[in-house]
Design a protein around this motif. Sequence first.
Motif, short mmCIF file in Angstrom:
data_model
loop_
_atom_site.label_atom_id
_atom_site.label_comp_id
_atom_site.label_asym_id
_atom_site.label_seq_id
_atom_site.Cartn_x
_atom_site.Cartn_y
_atom_site.Cartn_z
N ALA A 54 0.84 -1.21 0.00
CA ALA A 54 0.00 0.00 0.00
C ALA A 54 0.87 1.26 0.00
N TYR A 55 1.95 1.23 0.74
CA TYR A 55 2.86 2.38 0.79
C TYR A 55 3.49 2.63 -0.58
N GLU A 56 3.99 1.58 -1.21
CA GLU A 56 4.63 1.74 -2.52
C GLU A 56 3.64 2.21 -3.58
N ALA A 57 2.42 1.67 -3.55
CA ALA A 57 1.40 2.10 -4.52
C ALA A 57 1.02 3.56 -4.29
N ALA A 58 0.88 3.96 -3.02
CA ALA A 58 0.53 5.35 -2.71
C ALA A 58 1.67 6.29 -3.08
N ARG A 59 2.89 5.86 -2.83
CA ARG A 59 4.04 6.70 -3.17
C ARG A 59 4.11 6.97 -4.67
N GLU A 60 3.80 5.94 -5.44
CA GLU A 60 3.76 6.10 -6.90
C GLU A 60 2.56 6.96 -7.31
N ALA A 61 1.42 6.79 -6.62
CA ALA A 61 0.19 7.50 -6.99
C ALA A 61 0.27 8.99 -6.76
N ILE A 62 1.06 9.45 -5.80
CA ILE A 62 1.09 10.89 -5.49
C ILE A 62 2.03 11.67 -6.40
N ARG A 63 2.81 10.99 -7.19
CA ARG A 63 3.74 11.68 -8.09
C ARG A 63 2.98 12.41 -9.20
N VAL A 64 3.59 13.46 -9.69
CA VAL A 64 2.99 14.22 -10.80
C VAL A 64 3.04 13.34 -12.05
N GLY A 65 1.91 13.22 -12.74
CA GLY A 65 1.84 12.46 -13.98
C GLY A 65 1.67 10.96 -13.78
N SER A 66 1.42 10.53 -12.58
CA SER A 66 1.25 9.09 -12.36
C SER A 66 -0.13 8.63 -12.79
N THR A 67 -0.23 7.33 -13.06
CA THR A 67 -1.51 6.74 -13.47
C THR A 67 -1.93 5.68 -12.47
N ILE A 96 -6.70 8.21 -10.19
CA ILE A 96 -5.77 9.18 -9.59
C ILE A 96 -5.16 10.11 -10.62
N THR A 97 -5.35 9.81 -11.90
CA THR A 97 -4.78 10.65 -12.96
C THR A 97 -5.35 12.06 -12.89
N ASN A 98 -6.63 12.17 -12.53
CA ASN A 98 -7.29 13.48 -12.49
C ASN A 98 -7.26 14.12 -11.11
N ALA A 99 -6.54 13.53 -10.16
CA ALA A 99 -6.48 14.10 -8.81
C ALA A 99 -5.67 15.40 -8.83
N ASN A 100 -6.14 16.39 -8.10
CA ASN A 100 -5.47 17.69 -8.03
C ASN A 100 -4.39 17.69 -6.95
N ARG A 101 -3.47 18.63 -7.10
CA ARG A 101 -2.40 18.77 -6.12
C ARG A 101 -3.02 19.10 -4.76
N GLY A 102 -2.54 18.41 -3.70
CA GLY A 102 -3.06 18.62 -2.35
C GLY A 102 -4.21 17.70 -1.99
N GLU A 103 -4.72 16.98 -2.96
CA GLU A 103 -5.83 16.05 -2.69
C GLU A 103 -5.30 14.78 -2.03
N LEU A 104 -6.09 14.21 -1.13
CA LEU A 104 -5.69 12.98 -0.43
C LEU A 104 -5.89 11.77 -1.34
N ILE A 105 -4.89 10.94 -1.42
CA ILE A 105 -4.96 9.69 -2.17
C ILE A 105 -4.92 8.56 -1.15
N THR A 106 -5.92 7.72 -1.17
CA THR A 106 -6.00 6.59 -0.24
C THR A 106 -5.81 5.30 -1.02
N VAL A 107 -4.92 4.44 -0.51
CA VAL A 107 -4.69 3.14 -1.13
C VAL A 107 -4.95 2.07 -0.07
N SER A 108 -5.85 1.14 -0.41
CA SER A 108 -6.15 0.01 0.48
C SER A 108 -5.76 -1.28 -0.22
N VAL A 109 -5.01 -2.10 0.48
CA VAL A 109 -4.60 -3.40 -0.05
C VAL A 109 -5.11 -4.46 0.91
N SER A 110 -5.81 -5.46 0.37
CA SER A 110 -6.35 -6.51 1.23
C SER A 110 -6.07 -7.88 0.62
N ALA A 111 -6.06 -8.89 1.51
CA ALA A 111 -5.85 -10.27 1.07
C ALA A 111 -6.44 -11.20 2.13
#
Length: 138
Positions: A54-67, A96-111
């Motif tokens: 979840a941390y790695e996915a969120a770290r990638e998601a918050i970058r500018v231009g990420s998908t 997350i492509t359309n998320a604006n700067r400063g917006e919260l991105i939440t990533v949940s990983v379950s198994a």
Amino acid sequence: MIQQSPVRRPHAKSRRGTAIVEFAVCLPLLALLVFGTIEAASRIFLKQTLSISAYEAAREAIRVGSTTAGSKASGNSILTARKVKQSNIVFSPTDITNANRGELITVSVSAPTQPNSQVLGKFIADKTITAQVVMVKE
């Protein structure tokens, strides 16, 4: 020279039988303790793996231009490397492509625990473990 007679133990045979009975009583308890410890360690490892994913996915998601696909692939690479089965990664917002700067991105990983169990998965109730990370979009 004076010869001493060997010491006789009249209860040696009955003591041997007692040891066998004690072993028969203690063996299932020891086995339960060993397998329970392995299962607890397996669940801790699964929870830690989900948190890292979840941390790695969120770290990638918050970058500018990420998908979303790229971020999901980043999280899935951790899950694949650690052989986690039937996992699920969910993003909020969904795209997350359309998320604006400063917006919260939440990533949940379950198994689920049962297919990811090392020893006692078939004998313990199946539960779903979830890890969640919230980061701010850059």
